[in-house]
Enzyme design. Sequence first.
Site, short mmCIF file in Angstrom:
data_model
loop_
_atom_site.label_atom_id
_atom_site.label_comp_id
_atom_site.label_asym_id
_atom_site.label_seq_id
_atom_site.Cartn_x
_atom_site.Cartn_y
_atom_site.Cartn_z
N ARG A 298 7.73 -4.55 -3.08
CA ARG A 298 8.45 -3.31 -3.40
C ARG A 298 8.32 -2.86 -4.86
O ARG A 298 8.12 -1.68 -5.13
CB ARG A 298 9.94 -3.42 -3.01
N CYS A 328 -4.18 -12.60 -8.22
CA CYS A 328 -5.23 -12.06 -9.06
C CYS A 328 -5.30 -10.54 -8.93
O CYS A 328 -6.23 -9.98 -8.35
CB CYS A 328 -6.55 -12.73 -8.74
#
Length: 407
Positions: A298, A328
């Site tokens: 979110r 990553c």
Amino acid sequence: MDAKILQKIVHQFESPTYIYDAETIQRQYTRLKNAFSGVPKLRINYACKALSNISILGLMKNMGAGLDTVSIQEVQLGLHAGFPPEQIIFTPNGVSLEEIETVAALGVQINIDNLSILEQFGAKHPDTPVCIRINPHVMAGGNTKISVGHIDSKFGISIHQIPHVLRIVEITGMRINGIHMHTGSDILDVEVFLYASEILFSTASQFKDLTFLDFGSGFKVPYREGDIETNIEEFGEKLTTRFHTFCKSYGRELELAFEPGKFLVSQAGYFITKVNAVKQTTSTVFAQVDSGFNHLIRPMFYGSHHEIENISNPGGKERFYTVVGYICETDTFGNNRKISEITEGDLLAFKNAGAYCMTMASNYNSRYRPAEVLWLDNQAHLIRERETFEDLIQNQIMVDVTEKTIA
Ligand SMILES: *Cc1c(COP(=O)(O)O)cnc(C)c1O
């Protein structure tokens, strides 16, 4: 929940873990019910896409809630958790006619938001009552002004197209038993919602066979100090009065339905992560946790604010940290947050982690989805095990490429 309890639970079930407080869910449910105590037939259908663990569904059922679903899989989860089909409403968008027919055959209330599907469904199944989802073209803005919702929203049948609906009803002989709206935006202002309700009432008065009116959701809960929260008590009082007047003029007592997701579960959830590393760059101090947008998307997806607390050092001296994950990708949970001093190994709790958090989790970076725990009657119940390597490879098939020549 108390920091000590959260810590204890994570020591038992490890990190990262979602923890849900049953009492908070019950309190929110009761608040909504009490706000509409003047309505003889009230139905609260929990929108399970917010948090769909079957133990949460069981808790909802036990409180007397129905279920709002958006996919056949959510319907199946609801049935699995013990909901009878007549307590489930199916409010899909963009799904196939076949999926709608399959769900209808289970005895679940269908809600259709598309004229083409409505006509096809009505022609084939004139005896199955159908609810229609309208788009009232009203959205609550960031201020008290009433603004017109997207004319081109993909949700709902425009109120300007009601004459088409009436013609479909006449030609197919189908029965419309409910009118529904869910604007999808937060109800910041009770007056805005009441304004949209007037549109729903005036639409409803054009249909003769109604048994319920469904006002959807949009109840706002605070995510940080100073956030506006829907005044549910004021809203309940005003809508109840208006609903009574409508039922009188309609000539029948109808059921009043809502579909809250966020309101019931958001504040009940805590997402607990562990700090792997504290990293100081030229101008920032990063706290890197054992999670990322694979577990809680979110903040990155919507720019949502989730309060972050160091539950290993509550009340400690506050410093500024940028809390990031181990994925990553840029996965910033919070920029320059004031948090009590963090040491590597500390546990950070993300608040308001009940709604649209675990249900949006993925396996990105081939990480396991977290465990889920329900705190109920002063006891921690594991309600979902952390995934394992087996889960990651379960549906994958390894093709034997050794004998193949690659041209
Ligand atoms: C998502 C959804 C809800 C729940 O919305 P919240 O903001 O979580 O309360 C209700 N009804 C429908 C049709 C939905 O798609």
